[in-house]
Design an enzyme around this catalytic site. Structure first.
Site, mmCIF file in Angstrom:
data_model
loop_
_atom_site.group_PDB
_atom_site.id
_atom_site.type_symbol
_atom_site.label_atom_id
_atom_site.label_comp_id
_atom_site.label_asym_id
_atom_site.label_seq_id
_atom_site.Cartn_x
_atom_site.Cartn_y
_atom_site.Cartn_z
ATOM 1 N N TYR A 1 -13.265 -2.453 11.056
ATOM 2 C CA TYR A 1 -11.885 -1.936 11.051
ATOM 3 C C TYR A 1 -11.199 -2.194 12.404
ATOM 4 C CZ TYR A 1 -8.147 1.527 10.305
ATOM 5 O OH TYR A 1 -6.931 2.163 10.171
ATOM 6 N N ALA B 1 -11.929 -4.461 14.634
ATOM 7 C CA ALA B 1 -11.680 -5.899 14.798
ATOM 8 C C ALA B 1 -10.467 -6.319 13.980
ATOM 9 C CB ALA B 1 -12.913 -6.696 14.376
ATOM 10 N N GLY C 1 0.821 -1.214 0.000
ATOM 11 C CA GLY C 1 0.000 0.000 0.000
ATOM 12 C C GLY C 1 0.851 1.259 0.000
ATOM 13 N N ALA C 2 1.991 1.190 -0.708
ATOM 14 C CA ALA C 2 2.944 2.318 -0.662
ATOM 15 C C ALA C 2 2.749 3.317 -1.801
ATOM 16 C CB ALA C 2 4.376 1.791 -0.650
ATOM 17 N N LYS D 1 -7.880 -4.500 13.103
ATOM 18 C CA LYS D 1 -6.631 -3.960 13.650
ATOM 19 C C LYS D 1 -6.284 -4.592 14.998
ATOM 20 C CE LYS D 1 -5.591 -1.163 10.252
ATOM 21 N NZ LYS D 1 -4.389 -1.386 9.440
ATOM 22 N N ASP E 1 -2.742 -7.670 -5.095
ATOM 23 C CA ASP E 1 -3.807 -7.486 -4.114
ATOM 24 C C ASP E 1 -3.456 -8.383 -2.931
ATOM 25 O OD1 ASP E 1 -6.053 -7.637 -2.555
ATOM 26 O OD2 ASP E 1 -7.443 -7.995 -4.214
ATOM 27 N N ILE F 1 -4.230 10.363 11.407
ATOM 28 C CA ILE F 1 -3.123 10.869 10.582
ATOM 29 C C ILE F 1 -3.696 11.568 9.352
ATOM 30 C CG2 ILE F 1 -1.009 10.163 9.345
ATOM 31 C CD1 ILE F 1 -0.918 9.506 12.381
ATOM 32 N N SER G 1 -3.737 0.236 14.418
ATOM 33 C CA SER G 1 -4.430 1.520 14.549
ATOM 34 C C SER G 1 -4.849 1.718 15.996
ATOM 35 C CB SER G 1 -5.684 1.552 13.673
ATOM 36 O OG SER G 1 -6.491 2.664 14.015
ATOM 37 N N ASN H 1 1.383 -2.475 5.450
ATOM 38 C CA ASN H 1 0.731 -1.176 5.620
ATOM 39 C C ASN H 1 -0.628 -1.077 4.930
ATOM 40 O OD1 ASN H 1 0.697 1.989 5.813
ATOM 41 N ND2 ASN H 1 0.570 1.499 3.622
#
Ligand code: NAD
Length: 246
Positions: free
Chosen positions: A154, A156, A12-13, A158, A62, A187, A141, A89
Protein backbone atom coordinates in the site's frame (compact mmCIF):
# COMPACT_ATOMS: atom_id res chain seq x y z
CA UNK A 1 -20.71 27.81 -6.47
CA UNK A 2 -17.10 26.59 -6.55
CA UNK A 3 -17.49 24.25 -9.52
CA UNK A 4 -20.77 25.40 -11.08
CA UNK A 5 -21.80 23.14 -14.01
CA UNK A 6 -18.47 21.33 -14.15
CA UNK A 7 -18.57 17.60 -14.86
CA UNK A 8 -16.61 15.42 -12.44
CA UNK A 9 -15.79 11.72 -12.34
CA UNK A 10 -14.96 10.11 -8.99
CA UNK A 11 -13.69 6.52 -8.86
CA UNK A 12 -14.62 4.31 -5.91
CA UNK A 13 -17.46 6.69 -5.05
CA UNK A 14 -19.89 4.01 -3.88
CA UNK A 15 -18.88 4.52 -0.27
CA UNK A 16 -16.43 6.13 2.16
CA UNK A 17 -14.22 9.00 1.09
CA UNK A 18 -15.24 8.73 -2.59
CA UNK A 19 -18.91 9.07 -1.74
CA UNK A 20 -18.20 12.12 0.46
CA UNK A 21 -16.20 13.66 -2.41
CA UNK A 22 -19.02 13.01 -4.91
CA UNK A 23 -21.56 14.68 -2.61
CA UNK A 24 -19.29 17.64 -1.85
CA UNK A 25 -18.75 18.22 -5.58
CA UNK A 26 -22.51 17.98 -6.25
CA UNK A 27 -23.24 20.36 -3.35
CA UNK A 28 -20.81 22.79 -4.97
CA UNK A 29 -22.58 22.83 -8.35
CA UNK A 30 -20.99 19.89 -10.16
CA UNK A 31 -22.50 16.94 -12.04
CA UNK A 32 -20.91 13.69 -10.98
CA UNK A 33 -20.08 10.36 -12.61
CA UNK A 34 -19.89 7.76 -9.85
CA UNK A 35 -17.63 4.84 -10.76
CA UNK A 36 -17.41 1.71 -8.64
CA UNK A 37 -17.19 -2.07 -8.97
CA UNK A 38 -20.17 -2.19 -6.60
CA UNK A 39 -23.10 -0.98 -8.72
CA UNK A 40 -25.63 -1.09 -5.88
CA UNK A 41 -23.54 1.34 -3.85
CA UNK A 42 -22.79 3.50 -6.90
CA UNK A 43 -26.54 3.82 -7.54
CA UNK A 44 -27.09 4.92 -3.94
CA UNK A 45 -24.48 7.67 -4.31
CA UNK A 46 -26.09 8.80 -7.58
CA UNK A 47 -29.47 9.07 -5.83
CA UNK A 48 -27.85 11.29 -3.20
CA UNK A 49 -26.20 13.43 -5.93
CA UNK A 50 -29.57 13.83 -7.68
CA UNK A 51 -31.28 14.77 -4.44
CA UNK A 52 -28.83 17.71 -4.32
CA UNK A 53 -30.26 18.87 -7.66
CA UNK A 54 -27.35 17.77 -9.86
CA UNK A 55 -27.00 15.14 -12.61
CA UNK A 56 -25.45 11.85 -11.58
CA UNK A 57 -24.39 8.78 -13.56
CA UNK A 58 -23.41 5.41 -12.08
CA UNK A 59 -20.88 3.35 -14.04
CA UNK A 60 -19.50 -0.06 -13.21
CA UNK A 61 -15.82 -0.27 -14.11
CA UNK A 62 -12.75 -1.90 -12.64
CA UNK A 63 -10.08 0.79 -12.81
CA UNK A 64 -7.27 -1.79 -12.81
CA UNK A 65 -8.45 -2.96 -16.24
CA UNK A 66 -6.96 -0.63 -18.85
CA UNK A 67 -9.66 -1.16 -21.49
CA UNK A 68 -12.43 -0.75 -18.91
CA UNK A 69 -10.91 2.55 -17.71
CA UNK A 70 -10.81 3.82 -21.30
CA UNK A 71 -14.44 2.82 -21.84
CA UNK A 72 -15.31 4.57 -18.57
CA UNK A 73 -13.99 7.91 -19.85
CA UNK A 74 -15.61 7.47 -23.30
CA UNK A 75 -18.95 6.55 -21.75
CA UNK A 76 -18.86 9.34 -19.25
CA UNK A 77 -17.95 12.03 -21.82
CA UNK A 78 -20.59 10.62 -24.20
CA UNK A 79 -23.40 10.53 -21.67
CA UNK A 80 -22.60 13.65 -19.61
CA UNK A 81 -21.29 15.82 -22.45
CA UNK A 82 -17.80 16.50 -21.08
CA UNK A 83 -15.26 15.94 -18.34
CA UNK A 84 -13.57 18.67 -16.31
CA UNK A 85 -12.57 16.97 -13.06
CA UNK A 86 -11.12 13.51 -12.41
CA UNK A 87 -10.76 12.26 -8.84
CA UNK A 88 -8.72 9.05 -8.62
CA UNK A 89 -10.02 7.79 -5.30
CA UNK A 90 -10.64 4.02 -5.63
CA UNK A 91 -8.12 2.07 -3.59
CA UNK A 92 -7.70 -1.17 -1.67
CA UNK A 93 -5.54 -2.62 1.11
CA UNK A 94 -4.11 -6.12 1.59
CA UNK A 95 -2.16 -5.63 4.81
CA UNK A 96 0.42 -8.05 6.10
CA UNK A 97 4.07 -7.93 7.17
CA UNK A 98 6.57 -8.10 4.32
CA UNK A 99 7.81 -11.61 5.06
CA UNK A 100 4.24 -12.91 4.85
CA UNK A 101 3.25 -10.81 1.86
CA UNK A 102 2.35 -12.90 -1.18
CA UNK A 103 3.00 -11.85 -4.75
CA UNK A 104 -0.75 -11.72 -5.17
CA UNK A 105 -1.11 -9.21 -2.27
CA UNK A 106 1.48 -7.00 -3.92
CA UNK A 107 0.00 -7.21 -7.41
CA UNK A 108 -3.61 -6.64 -6.33
CA UNK A 109 -2.82 -3.43 -4.42
CA UNK A 110 -0.44 -2.03 -7.04
CA UNK A 111 -2.89 -2.88 -9.82
CA UNK A 112 -5.79 -0.95 -8.30
CA UNK A 113 -4.06 1.91 -6.49
CA UNK A 114 -1.24 2.77 -8.89
CA UNK A 115 -2.04 1.19 -12.26
CA UNK A 116 -5.71 2.18 -11.84
CA UNK A 117 -4.68 5.81 -11.31
CA UNK A 118 -2.48 5.60 -14.42
CA UNK A 119 -5.29 3.98 -16.48
CA UNK A 120 -7.92 6.58 -15.62
CA UNK A 121 -5.58 9.57 -15.86
CA UNK A 122 -4.13 8.60 -19.25
CA UNK A 123 -7.61 8.11 -20.69
CA UNK A 124 -8.87 11.41 -19.19
CA UNK A 125 -5.94 13.63 -20.23
CA UNK A 126 -6.42 12.66 -23.88
CA UNK A 127 -9.77 14.38 -23.64
CA UNK A 128 -8.75 17.20 -21.24
CA UNK A 129 -5.74 18.16 -23.40
CA UNK A 130 -7.98 18.87 -26.38
CA UNK A 131 -10.28 21.10 -24.34
CA UNK A 132 -7.26 22.72 -22.62
CA UNK A 133 -8.79 22.40 -19.19
CA UNK A 134 -8.64 19.80 -16.48
CA UNK A 135 -8.42 19.26 -12.75
CA UNK A 136 -7.01 15.92 -11.57
CA UNK A 137 -6.94 15.03 -7.89
CA UNK A 138 -5.31 11.77 -6.80
CA UNK A 139 -6.00 10.31 -3.38
CA UNK A 140 -2.64 9.24 -1.93
CA UNK A 141 -2.08 8.50 1.77
CA UNK A 142 0.02 9.52 4.75
CA UNK A 143 1.39 5.98 4.51
CA UNK A 144 2.94 6.82 1.12
CA UNK A 145 4.78 9.70 2.82
CA UNK A 146 6.00 7.99 6.01
CA UNK A 147 5.63 4.19 5.55
CA UNK A 148 3.73 1.86 7.89
CA UNK A 149 4.55 -1.66 9.11
CA UNK A 150 2.26 -4.19 7.42
CA UNK A 151 1.58 -1.97 4.43
CA UNK A 152 4.62 -2.32 2.13
CA UNK A 153 2.38 -2.84 -0.90
CA UNK A 154 0.00 0.00 0.00
CA UNK A 155 2.80 2.45 0.95
CA UNK A 156 4.63 1.72 -2.31
CA UNK A 157 1.43 2.23 -4.33
CA UNK A 158 0.67 5.57 -2.65
CA UNK A 159 4.28 6.83 -2.89
CA UNK A 160 3.98 5.88 -6.57
CA UNK A 161 0.80 7.93 -6.86
CA UNK A 162 2.69 10.96 -5.50
CA UNK A 163 5.51 10.60 -8.07
CA UNK A 164 2.95 10.05 -10.80
CA UNK A 165 1.03 13.18 -9.72
CA UNK A 166 4.13 15.39 -9.98
CA UNK A 167 4.98 14.04 -13.43
CA UNK A 168 1.46 14.52 -14.81
CA UNK A 169 1.53 18.05 -13.36
CA UNK A 170 4.72 18.83 -15.28
CA UNK A 171 3.61 17.21 -18.54
CA UNK A 172 0.21 18.92 -18.72
CA UNK A 173 0.62 22.31 -17.00
CA UNK A 174 0.88 24.05 -20.38
CA UNK A 175 -2.50 22.53 -21.31
CA UNK A 176 -4.15 24.17 -18.30
CA UNK A 177 -4.52 20.82 -16.55
CA UNK A 178 -3.54 20.74 -12.89
CA UNK A 179 -2.75 17.51 -11.09
CA UNK A 180 -2.46 17.36 -7.31
CA UNK A 181 -2.66 14.74 -4.60
CA UNK A 182 -4.49 14.71 -1.31
CA UNK A 183 -2.81 12.56 1.32
CA UNK A 184 -5.29 11.66 4.05
CA UNK A 185 -4.15 10.47 7.46
CA UNK A 186 -6.37 7.96 9.26
CA UNK A 187 -10.00 8.53 8.26
CA UNK A 188 -13.20 7.00 9.67
CA UNK A 189 -14.32 4.61 6.87
CA UNK A 190 -14.72 0.88 6.33
CA UNK A 191 -10.94 0.77 5.75
CA UNK A 192 -10.36 1.75 9.39
CA UNK A 193 -13.53 0.47 11.11
CA UNK A 194 -11.85 -2.86 11.88
CA UNK A 195 -9.32 -1.14 14.16
CA UNK A 196 -9.69 -2.16 17.80
CA UNK A 197 -10.33 0.49 20.46
CA UNK A 198 -6.78 -0.06 21.70
CA UNK A 199 -5.24 0.60 18.26
CA UNK A 200 -7.58 3.56 17.74
CA UNK A 201 -6.49 5.12 21.08
CA UNK A 202 -2.84 4.47 20.28
CA UNK A 203 -3.28 6.02 16.83
CA UNK A 204 -5.08 9.09 18.18
CA UNK A 205 -2.26 9.66 20.68
CA UNK A 206 0.07 10.27 17.68
CA UNK A 207 -2.31 12.75 16.06
CA UNK A 208 -1.90 16.33 17.33
CA UNK A 209 -5.64 16.85 16.76
CA UNK A 210 -6.35 13.69 18.80
CA UNK A 211 -8.96 12.24 16.47
CA UNK A 212 -9.28 10.35 13.22
CA UNK A 213 -10.41 12.47 10.27
CA UNK A 214 -13.82 12.31 8.58
CA UNK A 215 -14.45 11.66 4.87
CA UNK A 216 -15.78 15.25 4.72
CA UNK A 217 -12.40 16.59 5.93
CA UNK A 218 -10.85 14.99 2.84
CA UNK A 219 -13.68 16.05 0.51
CA UNK A 220 -13.20 19.76 1.37
CA UNK A 221 -9.57 19.62 0.21
CA UNK A 222 -10.50 17.76 -2.96
CA UNK A 223 -13.10 20.43 -3.76
CA UNK A 224 -10.46 23.16 -3.36
CA UNK A 225 -8.06 21.39 -5.74
CA UNK A 226 -10.89 20.64 -8.19
CA UNK A 227 -12.02 24.26 -8.34
CA UNK A 228 -10.58 27.35 -10.00
CA UNK A 229 -9.61 28.76 -6.61
CA UNK A 230 -6.52 26.57 -6.90
CA UNK A 231 -5.66 27.34 -10.54
CA UNK A 232 -1.98 28.18 -9.80
CA UNK A 233 -1.42 25.04 -7.70
CA UNK A 234 -0.10 21.92 -9.39
CA UNK A 235 2.10 18.94 -8.49
CA UNK A 236 1.41 19.39 -4.79
CA UNK A 237 0.53 16.98 -2.02
CA UNK A 238 -2.03 18.36 0.40
CA UNK A 239 -1.87 16.43 3.68
CA UNK A 240 -5.16 16.06 5.53
CA UNK A 241 -3.96 14.26 8.63
CA UNK A 242 -4.66 16.28 11.79
CA UNK A 243 -0.93 17.10 12.00
CA UNK A 244 0.15 13.45 12.26
CA UNK A 245 2.89 13.94 9.64
CA UNK A 246 4.42 17.34 8.89
P1 NAD B 1 -13.46 2.18 0.94
O1 NAD B 1 -12.97 0.78 0.92
O2 NAD B 1 -14.46 2.59 1.97
O3 NAD B 1 -14.04 2.57 -0.50
C1 NAD B 1 -13.34 2.27 -1.68
C2 NAD B 1 -14.32 2.14 -2.83
O4 NAD B 1 -13.57 1.82 -4.00
C3 NAD B 1 -15.33 1.01 -2.65
O5 NAD B 1 -16.63 1.48 -2.94
C4 NAD B 1 -14.88 -0.07 -3.65
O6 NAD B 1 -15.94 -0.85 -4.15
C5 NAD B 1 -14.22 0.78 -4.72
N1 NAD B 1 -13.23 0.03 -5.49
C6 NAD B 1 -12.31 -0.85 -5.02
N2 NAD B 1 -11.60 -1.37 -6.02
C7 NAD B 1 -12.06 -0.80 -7.17
C8 NAD B 1 -11.72 -0.95 -8.55
N3 NAD B 1 -10.78 -1.81 -8.93
N4 NAD B 1 -12.40 -0.22 -9.47
C9 NAD B 1 -13.39 0.63 -9.08
N5 NAD B 1 -13.75 0.80 -7.79
C10 NAD B 1 -13.10 0.09 -6.85
O7 NAD B 1 -12.14 3.09 1.04
P2 NAD B 1 -11.94 4.57 1.62
O8 NAD B 1 -11.46 4.46 3.00
O9 NAD B 1 -13.10 5.43 1.30
O10 NAD B 1 -10.68 5.02 0.75
C11 NAD B 1 -10.77 5.79 -0.43
C12 NAD B 1 -9.37 6.20 -0.85
O11 NAD B 1 -8.73 6.92 0.19
C13 NAD B 1 -8.45 5.02 -1.18
O12 NAD B 1 -7.61 5.35 -2.26
C14 NAD B 1 -7.63 4.88 0.09
O13 NAD B 1 -6.39 4.27 -0.15
C15 NAD B 1 -7.48 6.33 0.48
N6 NAD B 1 -7.17 6.54 1.90
C16 NAD B 1 -8.02 6.11 2.88
C17 NAD B 1 -7.67 6.33 4.22
C18 NAD B 1 -8.56 5.89 5.35
O14 NAD B 1 -8.13 6.00 6.50
N7 NAD B 1 -9.77 5.41 5.11
C19 NAD B 1 -6.48 6.98 4.52
C20 NAD B 1 -5.65 7.42 3.50
C21 NAD B 1 -6.02 7.20 2.19
Amino acid sequence: MAIQDRIALVTGAGQGIGRAIALKLAESGGDVVVVDINMEKANETVKAVESLGRRGLALKHDISDTRSAEEMIEESVGKMGGLHILVNNAGIVRDTLLLRMQEDDWDAVLNVNLKGTFNCTRAAVKYMSKQRYGRIVNIASIVGEMGNPGQANYAASKAGVIGFTKTVAREFAARNITCNAVAPGFIETSMTEGLSDKVRKELSSHIPMKRLGSPEDVAESVLFLASDTSSYITGQVLSVNGGMYM
